[in-house]
Design an enzyme around this catalytic site. Structure first.
Site, PDB file in Angstrom:
ATOM      1  N   ARG A  32       0.833  -1.200   0.000  1.00 56.47           N
ATOM      2  CA  ARG A  32       0.000   0.000   0.000  1.00 56.47           C
ATOM      3  C   ARG A  32       0.869   1.251   0.000  1.00 56.47           C
ATOM      4  NH1 ARG A  32      -4.641   0.989  -1.683  1.00 56.47           N
ATOM      5  NH2 ARG A  32      -5.578  -0.726  -0.529  1.00 56.47           N
ATOM      6  N   ARG A  72       1.230  -6.031  -9.989  1.00 56.31           N
ATOM      7  CA  ARG A  72       1.706  -5.594  -8.672  1.00 56.31           C
ATOM      8  C   ARG A  72       1.814  -6.724  -7.666  1.00 56.31           C
ATOM      9  NH1 ARG A  72      -3.254  -2.331  -5.623  1.00 56.31           N
ATOM     10  NH2 ARG A  72      -4.873  -3.886  -5.983  1.00 56.31           N
ATOM     11  N   HIS A  83       0.539   3.980 -10.401  1.00 55.51           N
ATOM     12  CA  HIS A  83      -0.432   4.448  -9.402  1.00 55.51           C
ATOM     13  C   HIS A  83       0.296   5.142  -8.249  1.00 55.51           C
ATOM     14  CE1 HIS A  83      -3.577   4.122  -6.374  1.00 55.51           C
ATOM     15  NE2 HIS A  83      -4.372   3.421  -7.125  1.00 55.51           N
ATOM     16  N   ASP A  99     -12.061  10.367  -6.253  1.00 55.25           N
ATOM     17  CA  ASP A  99     -11.635   9.220  -7.050  1.00 55.25           C
ATOM     18  C   ASP A  99     -12.060   9.526  -8.477  1.00 55.25           C
ATOM     19  OD1 ASP A  99     -12.003   5.578  -6.647  1.00 55.25           O
ATOM     20  OD2 ASP A  99     -10.858   6.822  -8.040  1.00 55.25           O
ATOM     21  N   GLU A 135      -2.026   9.511 -10.729  1.00 54.19           N
ATOM     22  CA  GLU A 135      -1.664   8.271 -11.410  1.00 54.19           C
ATOM     23  C   GLU A 135      -1.569   8.474 -12.920  1.00 54.19           C
ATOM     24  OE1 GLU A 135      -4.792   6.672  -8.144  1.00 54.19           O
ATOM     25  OE2 GLU A 135      -4.581   5.421  -9.951  1.00 54.19           O
TER      26      GLU A 135
HETATM   27  O1  TA6 Z   1      -6.721   4.730  -8.260  1.00 52.01           O
HETATM   28  C1  TA6 Z   1      -7.812   4.882  -7.520  1.00 52.01           C
HETATM   29  C2  TA6 Z   1      -8.412   3.522  -7.216  1.00 52.01           C
HETATM   30  O2  TA6 Z   1      -8.821   2.866  -8.357  1.00 52.01           O
HETATM   31  C3  TA6 Z   1      -9.511   3.697  -6.191  1.00 52.01           C
HETATM   32  O3  TA6 Z   1     -10.753   3.333  -6.714  1.00 52.01           O
HETATM   33  C4  TA6 Z   1      -9.080   2.875  -5.007  1.00 52.01           C
HETATM   34  O4  TA6 Z   1      -9.711   1.696  -4.910  1.00 52.01           O
HETATM   35  C5  TA6 Z   1      -7.578   2.759  -5.223  1.00 52.01           C
HETATM   36  O5  TA6 Z   1      -7.424   2.671  -6.592  1.00 52.01           O
HETATM   37  C6  TA6 Z   1      -6.878   1.670  -4.480  1.00 52.01           C
HETATM   38  O6  TA6 Z   1      -7.139   0.437  -5.008  1.00 52.01           O
HETATM   39  P1  TA6 Z   1      -6.553  -0.861  -4.231  1.00 52.01           P
HETATM   40  O7  TA6 Z   1      -6.971  -2.036  -5.071  1.00 52.01           O
HETATM   41  O8  TA6 Z   1      -5.071  -0.678  -4.173  1.00 52.01           O
HETATM   42  O9  TA6 Z   1      -7.177  -0.850  -2.869  1.00 52.01           O
END
Ligand code: TA6
Length: 291
Positions: free
Chosen positions: A71, A97, A160, A205, A264
């Site tokens: 994360r 990932r 991201h 978002d 991103e």
């Molecule tokens: O990039 C934004 C997003 O798509 C959000 O919708 C949020 O879910 C984030 O990614 C994180 O996603 P993850 O799968 O890493 O929890």
């Protein structure tokens, strides 16, 4: 494996070692920058140019486990972004990932930056990821469809990136004024951005569409501007989970949301890339910091 890496890719300022969760990581420590990358996901988790505060955000509650995403830092989303539209049981943001990448090269560039080259194969796609840890952080994701593929294939990609901010309520992001965007907090409504820089007063978002422009994150409290410039990317995603979503994510601290924002570099939705067998596409992002 670790000893082979140490033998084959020893470059001054670079070392391979076991990191959190015994996952293999590359540690960069030079006169111009410090950094870190995990082989799982070719996941850049730290970049710290000399004279600056750390730039990439990492959750204190992140997992470091085989097959689970880290994360923070720069997860590579591929070959789809978000939930898989055809099969919801597939991992969010794809396989890149959560799979191990192979180190294919390491060198110290003339400007003193350490450059790493990693490879992976996902479905019929051959992936090359180059990352330069220097005064700037430059990441290049090249995707080639195997020439043995019998038809064209499409994919989405995203670098991201999670940025450290003093407080998301006091920063602004310029560069997306007037762009169309999909608001995922408002049932995926298609909206038009105002002529103002983005500021935050709640969960955000958003997928900004058809935009090649660079973004500038101004953080007056930290006295810095982070510039995110890109090529080969037609979408920019901006994300902060705010209070409620933070609480719903086990690998994200309930009180961590004010200290981060994602900008991103992506090709998603209507901007997904279609390749013919043998064809390739390259997405590049360069991050720099000024005071
Ligand atoms: O990039 C934004 C997003 O798509 C959000 O919708 C949020 O879910 C984030 O990614 C994180 O996603 P993850 O799968 O890493 O929890």
């Amino acid at each position: 494996m670790l000893n082979d890496l140490k033998k084959e890719f020893s470059v001054p300022g670079l070392c391979f070692e076991l990191g959190n969760g015994n996952l293999i990581r590359a540690v960069i420590d030079t006169a111009i920058a410090k950094g870190e990358l995990f082989l799982q996901g070719a996941h850049v988790t730290s970049w710290h140019p000399v004279g600056q505060r750390p730039v990439l955000w990492l959750s204190g509650q992140s997992n470091y486990e085989a097959g689970k995403p880290i994360r923070g830092g720069v997860p590579i989303c591929f070959p789809w972004f978000g939930p898989n539209s055809k099969d919801i049981t597939q991992p969010a943001h794809g396989f890149a990932r959560i799979t191990d990448w192979q180190v294919a090269g390491a060198r110290s560039n003339t400007d003193g930056a350490i450059e790493l080259h990693l490879k992976n194969t996902i479905d019929s796609f051959l992936l090359d990821f180059h990352v330069e840890f220097g005064r700037e952080l430059k990441m290049t994701l090249r995707t080639q469809l195997s020439s043995e593929a019998t038809s064209s294939h499409s994919f989405e990609d995203a670098l991201h990136t999670y940025f450290v901010v003093s407080d998301v309520r006091s920063i602004s992001i310029a560069g997306l004024e007037g762009a169309s965007y999909i608001d995922k907090v408002d049932q995926g409504m298609l909206k038009q951005a105002s002529g103002e820089a983005i500021t935050f007063a709640g969960e955000a978002d958003r997928v900004y569409l058809e935009t090649q422009t660079a973004c500038e994150l101004t953080d007056s409290a930290l006295g810095r501007v982070i510039r995110v410039s890109k090529t080969g990317s037609a979408s920019t995603v901006v994300w902060n989970p705010w209070i409620d979503k933070s609480k719903r994510m086990a690998d994200f601290g309930d009180d961590e949301w004010p200290g981060m924002v994602c900008i991103e570099t992506a090709n998603v939705g209507t901007s997904q890339i279609e390749l013919e067998p043998g064809g390739s596409h390259t997405t590049v992002v360069t991050i720099s910091v000024s005071n």
